[in-house]
Design a protein around this motif. Sequence first.
Motif, short mmCIF file in Angstrom:
data_model
loop_
_atom_site.label_atom_id
_atom_site.label_comp_id
_atom_site.label_asym_id
_atom_site.label_seq_id
_atom_site.Cartn_x
_atom_site.Cartn_y
_atom_site.Cartn_z
N GLY A 1 0.85 -1.20 0.00
CA GLY A 1 0.00 0.00 0.00
C GLY A 1 0.88 1.24 0.00
O GLY A 1 2.00 1.23 -0.52
N LEU A 2 0.37 2.29 0.61
CA LEU A 2 1.11 3.55 0.66
C LEU A 2 2.42 3.39 1.42
O LEU A 2 3.47 3.85 0.99
CB LEU A 2 0.26 4.64 1.34
N ALA A 3 2.37 2.71 2.55
CA ALA A 3 3.56 2.57 3.40
C ALA A 3 4.53 1.54 2.83
O ALA A 3 5.74 1.80 2.74
CB ALA A 3 3.15 2.15 4.82
N ILE B 1 10.84 -7.73 13.61
CA ILE B 1 9.62 -7.23 12.95
C ILE B 1 9.44 -5.74 13.20
O ILE B 1 9.43 -5.29 14.35
CB ILE B 1 8.37 -7.94 13.53
N ARG B 2 9.30 -5.00 12.13
CA ARG B 2 8.93 -3.59 12.25
C ARG B 2 7.51 -3.42 11.74
O ARG B 2 7.05 -4.19 10.89
CB ARG B 2 9.83 -2.70 11.40
N PHE B 3 6.83 -2.39 12.21
CA PHE B 3 5.52 -2.05 11.67
C PHE B 3 5.62 -0.70 10.98
O PHE B 3 6.42 0.16 11.37
CB PHE B 3 4.47 -2.00 12.78
N ALA B 4 4.79 -0.50 9.94
CA ALA B 4 4.77 0.78 9.24
C ALA B 4 3.38 1.03 8.70
O ALA B 4 2.61 0.08 8.47
CB ALA B 4 5.78 0.76 8.09
N GLY B 5 3.05 2.30 8.50
CA GLY B 5 1.76 2.65 7.90
C GLY B 5 0.66 2.71 8.95
O GLY B 5 0.91 2.76 10.16
N GLN B 6 -0.55 2.64 8.45
CA GLN B 6 -1.69 2.91 9.32
C GLN B 6 -1.82 1.90 10.46
O GLN B 6 -2.37 2.21 11.51
CB GLN B 6 -2.98 2.94 8.49
N ILE B 7 -1.28 0.71 10.29
CA ILE B 7 -1.36 -0.28 11.36
C ILE B 7 -0.59 0.16 12.61
O ILE B 7 -0.83 -0.32 13.71
CB ILE B 7 -0.90 -1.67 10.86
N THR B 8 0.30 1.14 12.47
CA THR B 8 1.00 1.67 13.65
C THR B 8 0.14 2.69 14.38
O THR B 8 0.50 3.14 15.47
CB THR B 8 2.32 2.39 13.28
N GLY B 9 -0.98 3.10 13.76
CA GLY B 9 -1.83 4.09 14.42
C GLY B 9 -1.57 5.51 13.95
O GLY B 9 -1.95 6.46 14.62
N CYS B 10 -0.91 5.67 12.80
CA CYS B 10 -0.99 6.98 12.18
C CYS B 10 -2.25 6.94 11.33
O CYS B 10 -2.87 5.89 11.19
CB CYS B 10 0.24 7.29 11.32
N GLU B 11 -2.66 8.05 10.79
CA GLU B 11 -3.90 8.08 10.02
C GLU B 11 -3.66 8.84 8.73
O GLU B 11 -3.09 9.92 8.73
CB GLU B 11 -4.98 8.79 10.86
N GLY B 12 -4.07 8.24 7.61
CA GLY B 12 -3.99 8.98 6.35
C GLY B 12 -2.95 8.40 5.40
O GLY B 12 -2.00 7.75 5.81
N TYR B 13 -3.17 8.68 4.11
CA TYR B 13 -2.26 8.20 3.06
C TYR B 13 -0.84 8.72 3.31
O TYR B 13 0.14 7.98 3.25
CB TYR B 13 -2.67 8.72 1.69
N GLU C 1 0.62 10.20 6.00
CA GLU C 1 1.26 9.78 7.23
C GLU C 1 1.72 8.32 7.12
O GLU C 1 2.79 7.96 7.61
CB GLU C 1 0.30 9.94 8.41
N SER C 2 0.90 7.49 6.48
CA SER C 2 1.26 6.08 6.33
C SER C 2 2.54 5.96 5.52
O SER C 2 3.46 5.23 5.88
CB SER C 2 0.12 5.32 5.65
#
Length: 448
Positions: free
Chosen positions: A10-12, A337-349, A351-352
């Motif tokens: 996706g975006l992230a 494991i790293r997380f990125a994008g909206q699953i981290t709890g940022c919001e929006g294209y 920010e992700s």
Amino acid sequence: THDVHIIGGGLAGSEAAWQLAEAGLKVRLSEMRGGGDTTPAHDTDRLAEMVCSNSFRSDDASSNAVGLLHQEMRRLGSLIMACADEHRVPAGSALAVDRDGFAQCVSEQVFSHANITLERERIDALPTSGMTIVATGPLTGSKLAESIAEATGKDALAFFDAIAPIVHKDSIDLDIAWFQSRWDKGEGKDYLNCPMDKEQYEAFVQALIDGDKTEFKEWEKDTPYFEGCMPIEVMAERGIDTLRHGPMKPVGLDNPRTGRWPYAVVQLRQDNALGTLWNIVGFQTKLKYGAQAEIFRMIPGLEKAEFARLGGIHRNSFIRSPELLDEQLRLKSMPHIRFAGQITGCEGYLESAAVGLMAARFAAAEAKGETFEAPPQETAFGALLSHITGGAEAETYQPMNVNFGLFPPIEGKMKKANRRLKYTERARAAFADWAERTGTRVGELEPA
Ligand code: FAD
């Protein structure tokens, strides 16, 4: 063979893949769309599909935190921004794009990069080893979501966001609202209370019932969510006193101006470590944004409220990042494991994509035996990252757009426009210092 496995294009994930590949690392990018799976919101198998609006929001870098993040992303060579700029459509001071041209551009760049292998496959479990970035977004496949919940603990992965509105503290009228915890338990400054008399309360309940609402989408209806996060307007419809016995309960709260408990009360709770943002407790809602602003400004003390975020309830998978992730976006319990994008709890294209960019920089440095120092909190990148990895309250963590409330406050009385200018000037200086100190290559500042 690859150096980093990214799950989700996706975006992230697309931004992260590009950044890693440009840093010379081999990337395997797993995207389930195009491989027989899809999400309820995506229509195509293109990478970085924008599922709703076609806008990256304000492009004004001198008075807006979103525009500032655009600028910082361009300076760090963001693929998402390069494709957005190339496919821009007229939208005043906002950056809106031709969504097909944009997603096509991202897809082609990723497909043709020699260091990226795109696999059209669904991943159902967190890999047990190997450097990984999980960027599967708000509609993460359900098996993978289960695997994440196993790693993080069930309570730490949400499937819905029940978003209560968040108010900038400096817009709350402290001649009306007062600090007090119910029955004076806890710290005296934990809650801000806005009092209502009977007439105000009844008018408010009626406004909630009459206000314009958005409907749940078909695919949102069958996910159970109601315990503990019922929309405020649904409570209002249940009976005139339901709210006064629920989130608007006045007992144990003495209004210092009258010496008595008010008829009803609206409570706000601190939302970030800086104390600049306060959320309205229990006010998750499906009211439309326009109606929310109007109705919530009926609350005594909030007549001039400025909202950092309005309320909502959507299907959205995200983890309780402030508790689970370290400052480099690694899962503390499984640091490969790293997380990125909206699953981290940022919001929006935007920010992700920004969090994707940061995750990739951290991972690239780690793979090379180096450390990447993130930009400081005075910058848009830094403000967003600190929110995710520590600044926000873990218990009430909800997705958030970038905004000046996430930056260290600029104190002193001044006009709003001047304060915004000061935020962005300080951010540019901090970004330049950081780039120089860390030897990070950054692009030129585009002319204003
Ligand atoms: P996504 O862009 O969703 O990318 C995640 C990718 O991972 C997807 O391609 C998905 O197919 C893939 N994937 C998921 N699970 C797996 C798996 N198990 N294996 C392999 N691949 C997988 N933001 C805005 O800024 N403006 C808006 O108007 C807007 N509207 C939205 C409307 C809806 C209905 C939703 C759900 C979200 C909306 N958002 C909007 C938020 C938006 O989705 C995100 O901001 C952004 O797309 C998130 O980027 P991401 O990369 O984290 O996730």
